[in-house]
Design a protein around this motif. Structure first.
Motif, PDB file in Angstrom:
ATOM      1  N   GLU A  18     112.840  62.358  75.724  1.00  0.00           N
ATOM      2  CA  GLU A  18     111.596  62.616  76.449  1.00  0.00           C
ATOM      3  C   GLU A  18     110.999  63.978  76.125  1.00  0.00           C
ATOM      4  O   GLU A  18     109.845  64.259  76.491  1.00  0.00           O
ATOM      5  CB  GLU A  18     111.820  62.483  77.959  1.00  0.00           C
ATOM      6  CG  GLU A  18     112.734  63.524  78.591  1.00  0.00           C
ATOM      7  CD  GLU A  18     114.206  63.107  78.587  1.00  0.00           C
ATOM      8  OE1 GLU A  18     114.979  63.719  79.350  1.00  0.00           O
ATOM      9  OE2 GLU A  18     114.553  62.178  77.827  1.00  0.00           O
ATOM     10  N   LEU A  22     104.701  63.452  72.000  1.00  0.00           N
ATOM     11  CA  LEU A  22     103.961  62.389  71.315  1.00  0.00           C
ATOM     12  C   LEU A  22     102.472  62.697  71.227  1.00  0.00           C
ATOM     13  O   LEU A  22     101.758  62.096  70.433  1.00  0.00           O
ATOM     14  CB  LEU A  22     104.175  61.054  72.031  1.00  0.00           C
ATOM     15  CG  LEU A  22     105.632  60.575  72.133  1.00  0.00           C
ATOM     16  CD1 LEU A  22     105.689  59.217  72.806  1.00  0.00           C
ATOM     17  CD2 LEU A  22     106.283  60.531  70.755  1.00  0.00           C
ATOM     18  N   GLU A  23     102.020  63.631  72.031  1.00  0.00           N
ATOM     19  CA  GLU A  23     100.622  64.046  72.025  1.00  0.00           C
ATOM     20  C   GLU A  23     100.552  65.555  72.215  1.00  0.00           C
ATOM     21  O   GLU A  23     101.467  66.153  72.797  1.00  0.00           O
ATOM     22  CB  GLU A  23      99.832  63.346  73.138  1.00  0.00           C
ATOM     23  CG  GLU A  23      99.762  61.834  72.991  1.00  0.00           C
ATOM     24  CD  GLU A  23      98.998  61.180  74.130  1.00  0.00           C
ATOM     25  OE1 GLU A  23      98.472  61.920  74.987  1.00  0.00           O
ATOM     26  OE2 GLU A  23      98.932  59.934  74.169  1.00  0.00           O
ATOM     27  N   ILE A 151     106.811  60.361  65.906  1.00  0.00           N
ATOM     28  CA  ILE A 151     105.746  60.041  66.862  1.00  0.00           C
ATOM     29  C   ILE A 151     105.571  58.530  66.814  1.00  0.00           C
ATOM     30  O   ILE A 151     104.877  57.983  65.959  1.00  0.00           O
ATOM     31  CB  ILE A 151     104.442  60.792  66.527  1.00  0.00           C
ATOM     32  CG1 ILE A 151     104.664  62.299  66.653  1.00  0.00           C
ATOM     33  CG2 ILE A 151     103.312  60.350  67.452  1.00  0.00           C
ATOM     34  CD1 ILE A 151     103.436  63.142  66.391  1.00  0.00           C
ATOM     35  N   ASP A 152     106.244  57.872  67.724  1.00  0.00           N
ATOM     36  CA  ASP A 152     106.379  56.412  67.676  1.00  0.00           C
ATOM     37  C   ASP A 152     105.207  55.731  68.377  1.00  0.00           C
ATOM     38  O   ASP A 152     105.344  55.155  69.457  1.00  0.00           O
ATOM     39  CB  ASP A 152     107.708  55.995  68.312  1.00  0.00           C
ATOM     40  CG  ASP A 152     108.010  54.514  68.112  1.00  0.00           C
ATOM     41  OD1 ASP A 152     107.396  53.913  67.205  1.00  0.00           O
ATOM     42  OD2 ASP A 152     108.844  53.966  68.861  1.00  0.00           O
ATOM     43  N   ARG A 153     104.048  55.833  67.745  1.00  0.00           N
ATOM     44  CA  ARG A 153     102.839  55.163  68.239  1.00  0.00           C
ATOM     45  C   ARG A 153     101.851  55.113  67.097  1.00  0.00           C
ATOM     46  O   ARG A 153     101.936  55.905  66.142  1.00  0.00           O
ATOM     47  CB  ARG A 153     102.235  55.913  69.435  1.00  0.00           C
ATOM     48  CG  ARG A 153     101.786  57.342  69.111  1.00  0.00           C
ATOM     49  CD  ARG A 153     100.941  57.914  70.224  1.00  0.00           C
ATOM     50  NE  ARG A 153     100.594  59.316  70.010  1.00  0.00           N
ATOM     51  CZ  ARG A 153      99.640  59.744  69.201  1.00  0.00           C
ATOM     52  NH1 ARG A 153      98.910  58.868  68.512  1.00  0.00           N
ATOM     53  NH2 ARG A 153      99.371  61.031  69.067  1.00  0.00           N
ATOM     54  N   PRO A 154     100.894  54.196  67.147  1.00  0.00           N
ATOM     55  CA  PRO A 154      99.856  54.165  66.111  1.00  0.00           C
ATOM     56  C   PRO A 154      98.973  55.411  66.185  1.00  0.00           C
ATOM     57  O   PRO A 154      98.814  56.012  67.258  1.00  0.00           O
ATOM     58  CB  PRO A 154      99.052  52.899  66.455  1.00  0.00           C
ATOM     59  CG  PRO A 154      99.914  52.111  67.378  1.00  0.00           C
ATOM     60  CD  PRO A 154     100.754  53.094  68.128  1.00  0.00           C
ATOM     61  N   MET A 156      95.738  57.491  66.624  1.00  0.00           N
ATOM     62  CA  MET A 156      94.535  57.285  67.430  1.00  0.00           C
ATOM     63  C   MET A 156      93.379  58.069  66.814  1.00  0.00           C
ATOM     64  O   MET A 156      93.587  58.920  65.945  1.00  0.00           O
ATOM     65  CB  MET A 156      94.798  57.734  68.865  1.00  0.00           C
ATOM     66  CG  MET A 156      95.917  56.957  69.553  1.00  0.00           C
ATOM     67  SD  MET A 156      96.175  57.419  71.287  1.00  0.00           S
ATOM     68  CE  MET A 156      96.731  59.115  71.122  1.00  0.00           C
ATOM     69  N   ASP A 159      93.569  61.857  66.692  1.00  0.00           N
ATOM     70  CA  ASP A 159      94.597  62.481  65.865  1.00  0.00           C
ATOM     71  C   ASP A 159      93.995  63.121  64.616  1.00  0.00           C
ATOM     72  O   ASP A 159      94.517  64.107  64.104  1.00  0.00           O
ATOM     73  CB  ASP A 159      95.662  61.454  65.450  1.00  0.00           C
ATOM     74  CG  ASP A 159      96.622  61.113  66.571  1.00  0.00           C
ATOM     75  OD1 ASP A 159      97.119  62.044  67.238  1.00  0.00           O
ATOM     76  OD2 ASP A 159      96.869  59.914  66.800  1.00  0.00           O
TER      77      ASP A 159
END
Length: 337
Positions: A18, A22-23, A151-154, A156, A159
């Motif tokens: 945690e 991620l952002e 960074i486990d997300r598409p 955006m 970004d």
């Protein structure tokens, strides 16, 4: 007294998932800053940075610009392909990382929307690909921001802005010089008003910066070469300083120390800095928190001292700092051996 022999496993640490950012923070300068002393720590916001600088210091930035280097395509056989452009060599030729179902062969062509790509040759872990249109034109139309793998997300839309420093100028990186993400223009103005000179160099960061080291022994480590350049004027400013050389990020450290060794103002560097390295140019390091067992944490350990670095990371975990590219930063003056 003999120098300690370090191994990859010496640079491991436990990080709660945690704490991986991620952002970014909503405002660049509101990230946290851990100030690392010899035996104590100060906790503040990055916006306080000018208080740690003084007249005569030179702040050195990496002005590389992240390109939208990730492409999604389809082989003529129907398999999906993911391409990460590592380096544009000529207008229509690039060295790339490629992930493809059942591999990639010279008989294949790859379609990325209306663009066609073919394999020219394999170069170690990379592929030299030939594009039917200029590479930068294809990236501009169809590329995505190449966010780090942790960074486990598409990616955006924002970004493309936040994963870019405000002083980015020279296109060519596939990863941001993340210590520079904490600056905005008002902060740079405040720094200059304190009598600090701000200069830039360029090191185009490759995707190899995220690849784990394969060997336990540091003596066998080979880093991917990365292109760099620094103007004679900037180097003269650094070397004629009356204060300290403050490097914003590990990429600036590697470039300046490479130039100190070679005296070459441009070229490629694969300099691997780890404990027992003797620094010639940099006095202060501003950096984010890096992956366990990575070449980057090894560089920080060489600069700050191994025990001090590992204790700083433990302190950052305990105090819930945010880690990696969109995470917080640390300030550390060079450890004198």
């Amino acid at each position: 007294m003999s120098e300690r022999v370090f191994r990859k496993s010496d640079f491991d640490y436990q990080l709660p998932p945690e704490l991986i950012a991620l952002e970014p923070t909503s405002k660049r300068t509101e990230s946290r800053l851990l100030v690392v002393g010899e035996s104590e720590y100060a906790h503040c916001r990055f916006s306080y940075l000018p208080l740690f600088l003084r007249s005569g210091d030179v702040l050195v930035l990496n002005d590389t610009k992240v390109i939208p280097a990730r492409l999604s395509g389809v082989k003529d056989s129907g398999g999906k392909v993911e391409i990460l452009v590592e380096r544009v060599e000529e207008e229509c030729i690039a060295l790339c990382q490629v992930k493809a179902s059942r591999g990639l062969h010279s008989r294949h062509s790859i379609a990325v929307e209306d663009a066609s790509i073919r394999l020219q040759e394999r170069v170690g872990d990379l592929y030299r690909l030939v594009f039917d249109k200029p590479v930068f034109e294809i990236l501009e139309k169809y590329g995505q921001v190449p966010l780090p793998p942790y960074i486990d997300r598409p990616a955006m839309a924002n970004d493309a802005y936040v994963y870019q420093t405000v002083f980015a100028r020279e296109e060519g990186a596939v990863a941001a010089p993340t210590a520079g993400l904490h600056f905005d223009e008002p902060l740079l103005t405040r720094i200059r008003e304190r009598g600090v000179k701000v200069v830039c160099l360029t090191l185009h960061i490759g995707a190899g910066t995220f690849q784990p080291l394969r060997e336990e022994s540091l003596s066998t480590v080979n880093l991917h070469p990365e292109r760099y350049s620094i103007s004679k004027q900037s180097l003269d400013t650094i070397r004629s300083r009356t204060g300290r050389c403050v490097a914003v990020g590990t990429t600036v450290v590697r470039t300046l120390e490479h130039v100190a060794i070679t005296n070459d103002l441009e070229g490629e560097t694969s300099l691997f800095i780890h404990p027992n390295f003797r620094f010639q140019e940099v006095d202060v390091l501003l950096t984010n928190f890096h992956l366990p067992q990575s070449s980057l944490i090894m560089l920080v350990s060489a600069f700050c001292g191994y025990e001090r670095t590992m204790q700083a990371y433990s302190t950052a975990v305990k105090n819930r700092y945010r880690f990696y590219s969109y995470g917080d930063a640390m300030w550390c003056e060079r450890h004198e051996f």
